[in-house]
Design a protein around this motif. Structure first.
Motif, PDB file in Angstrom:
ATOM      1  N   LYS A   1      15.569 -44.370  20.533  1.00  0.00           N
ATOM      2  CA  LYS A   1      16.657 -43.223  20.216  1.00  0.00           C
ATOM      3  C   LYS A   1      16.142 -42.064  19.589  1.00  0.00           C
ATOM      4  O   LYS A   1      16.682 -41.039  19.853  1.00  0.00           O
ATOM      5  CB  LYS A   1      17.588 -44.315  19.351  1.00  0.00           C
ATOM      6  N   LYS A   2      15.293 -42.298  18.750  1.00  0.00           N
ATOM      7  CA  LYS A   2      14.800 -41.256  17.980  1.00  0.00           C
ATOM      8  C   LYS A   2      14.008 -40.192  19.035  1.00  0.00           C
ATOM      9  O   LYS A   2      14.338 -39.012  18.827  1.00  0.00           O
ATOM     10  CB  LYS A   2      13.777 -41.657  16.908  1.00  0.00           C
TER      11      LYS A   2
ATOM     12  N   GLU B   1      14.790 -40.150  22.373  1.00  0.00           N
ATOM     13  CA  GLU B   1      15.834 -39.377  22.904  1.00  0.00           C
ATOM     14  C   GLU B   1      16.502 -38.094  22.220  1.00  0.00           C
ATOM     15  O   GLU B   1      16.788 -37.252  22.987  1.00  0.00           O
ATOM     16  CB  GLU B   1      16.760 -40.480  23.446  1.00  0.00           C
ATOM     17  N   ASP B   2      16.834 -38.406  20.910  1.00  0.00           N
ATOM     18  CA  ASP B   2      17.498 -37.207  20.204  1.00  0.00           C
ATOM     19  C   ASP B   2      16.435 -36.249  19.952  1.00  0.00           C
ATOM     20  O   ASP B   2      17.044 -34.973  20.231  1.00  0.00           O
ATOM     21  CB  ASP B   2      17.743 -37.863  18.629  1.00  0.00           C
ATOM     22  N   GLU B   3      15.353 -36.067  19.835  1.00  0.00           N
ATOM     23  CA  GLU B   3      14.220 -35.037  19.927  1.00  0.00           C
ATOM     24  C   GLU B   3      14.233 -34.705  21.205  1.00  0.00           C
ATOM     25  O   GLU B   3      14.332 -33.419  21.323  1.00  0.00           O
ATOM     26  CB  GLU B   3      12.995 -35.642  19.326  1.00  0.00           C
TER      27      GLU B   3
ATOM     28  N   LEU C   1      16.711 -34.244  23.640  1.00  0.00           N
ATOM     29  CA  LEU C   1      17.885 -33.511  23.781  1.00  0.00           C
ATOM     30  C   LEU C   1      17.824 -32.255  22.758  1.00  0.00           C
ATOM     31  O   LEU C   1      18.425 -31.250  23.415  1.00  0.00           O
ATOM     32  CB  LEU C   1      19.067 -34.353  23.404  1.00  0.00           C
ATOM     33  N   LYS C   2      17.398 -32.222  21.583  1.00  0.00           N
ATOM     34  CA  LYS C   2      17.085 -31.135  20.973  1.00  0.00           C
ATOM     35  C   LYS C   2      16.415 -30.210  21.692  1.00  0.00           C
ATOM     36  O   LYS C   2      16.473 -28.865  21.689  1.00  0.00           O
ATOM     37  CB  LYS C   2      16.553 -31.574  19.285  1.00  0.00           C
TER      38      LYS C   2
ATOM     39  N   LYS D   1      20.907 -32.513  31.106  1.00  0.00           N
ATOM     40  CA  LYS D   1      21.280 -32.724  29.778  1.00  0.00           C
ATOM     41  C   LYS D   1      22.195 -33.716  29.691  1.00  0.00           C
ATOM     42  O   LYS D   1      22.169 -34.805  28.885  1.00  0.00           O
ATOM     43  CB  LYS D   1      21.731 -31.480  29.057  1.00  0.00           C
TER      44      LYS D   1
ATOM     45  N   ASP E   1      21.931 -37.934  28.419  1.00  0.00           N
ATOM     46  CA  ASP E   1      22.610 -38.476  27.274  1.00  0.00           C
ATOM     47  C   ASP E   1      23.239 -39.660  27.678  1.00  0.00           C
ATOM     48  O   ASP E   1      23.518 -40.618  26.784  1.00  0.00           O
ATOM     49  CB  ASP E   1      23.560 -37.440  26.586  1.00  0.00           C
TER      50      ASP E   1
ATOM     51  N   ARG F   1      21.301 -43.084  28.841  1.00  0.00           N
ATOM     52  CA  ARG F   1      20.183 -43.102  27.762  1.00  0.00           C
ATOM     53  C   ARG F   1      19.517 -44.664  27.838  1.00  0.00           C
ATOM     54  O   ARG F   1      19.971 -45.685  28.022  1.00  0.00           O
ATOM     55  CB  ARG F   1      20.359 -43.148  26.296  1.00  0.00           C
TER      56      ARG F   1
END
Length: 207
Positions: A87-88, A90-92, A94-95, A132, A136, A139
């Motif tokens: 998850k970490k 994936e968050d990066e 997306l950023k 994008k 999301d 995931r």
């Protein structure tokens, strides 16, 4: 009927070399909801990468009612201890997509070891934005682990990976332990590009 589900940043056109006659259909995730498809015992479900994860979820929802499910370099799911780290990441990711231009993102995307033998040559603004949303929405950290189901229905499952795709070669070994039939063909993560070796496998599954 053969239903194809493409991966991230690709589209239904990647399946054009495999679509012949009225009994074939390509599913576009950008147009259709794949979970509206009602599978029958004569259908083949083919999913590439992220599309393979979607294919596994579709098959699971319908109790693996299709004839075959063919997974191309698709992740079967994480164990619980892997989810937070994923998850970490994936968050990066997306950023990175939010901050990058298309050209900057393509340079990064093509530099990944997964694509050591092939390059994504272009990416439209529309597909970049759609990518994008799809990333999301689907995931991996939120996906069910399908290993036990793949083992249960292993006679219906074919898993294909590229010889130069080290990550998914390792996943293939894990699936082989679940009695899943494994096919290794030349290429990297974009195994759909190898028409010569992939096409006969699809034809055999359909016959």
């Amino acid at each position: 009927m053969i239903y194809f589900i493409h991966g991230l940043f690709s589209g239904p056109e990647i399946w054009n070399p495999y679509i012949e006659g009225d009994h074939r259909k390509a599913i576009s995730l950008y147009v259709d909801d794949p979970f509206k498809i009602q599978l029958t015992s004569t259908d083949i479900l083919v999913g590439y990468s992220m599309g393979g994860r979607i294919a596994m979820e579709l098959a699971s929802r319908q109790n693996f009612s299709m004839k075959k499910i063919i997974l191309l370099a698709a992740h079967p799911g994480l164990c619980d201890e892997e989810r937070q780290e994923r998850k970490k990441w994936e968050d990066e990711f997306l950023k990175k997509m939010e901050k990058s231009s298309i050209l900057e993102f393509l340079e990064y995307w093509n530099s990944l070891p997964l694509f050591s033998k092939s390059k994504l040559l272009s990416l439209t603004q529309e597909r970049f934005q759609q990518g994008k949303k799809l990333f999301d929405r689907y995931r991996l950290s939120q996906q069910e682990n399908f290993l036990s189901l793949l083992k249960k229905h292993h006679q219906k499952v074919i898993y294909i990976h590229g010889r130069e795709d080290a990550k998914y070669a390792q996943l293939a070994k894990l699936l082989r332990d679940q009695q899943v039939k494994i096919k290794t063909i030349n290429g990297d993560h974009r195994v759909y590009l190898n028409h010569t070796e992939l096409h006969p496998i699809l034809e055999e599954a359909y016959s």
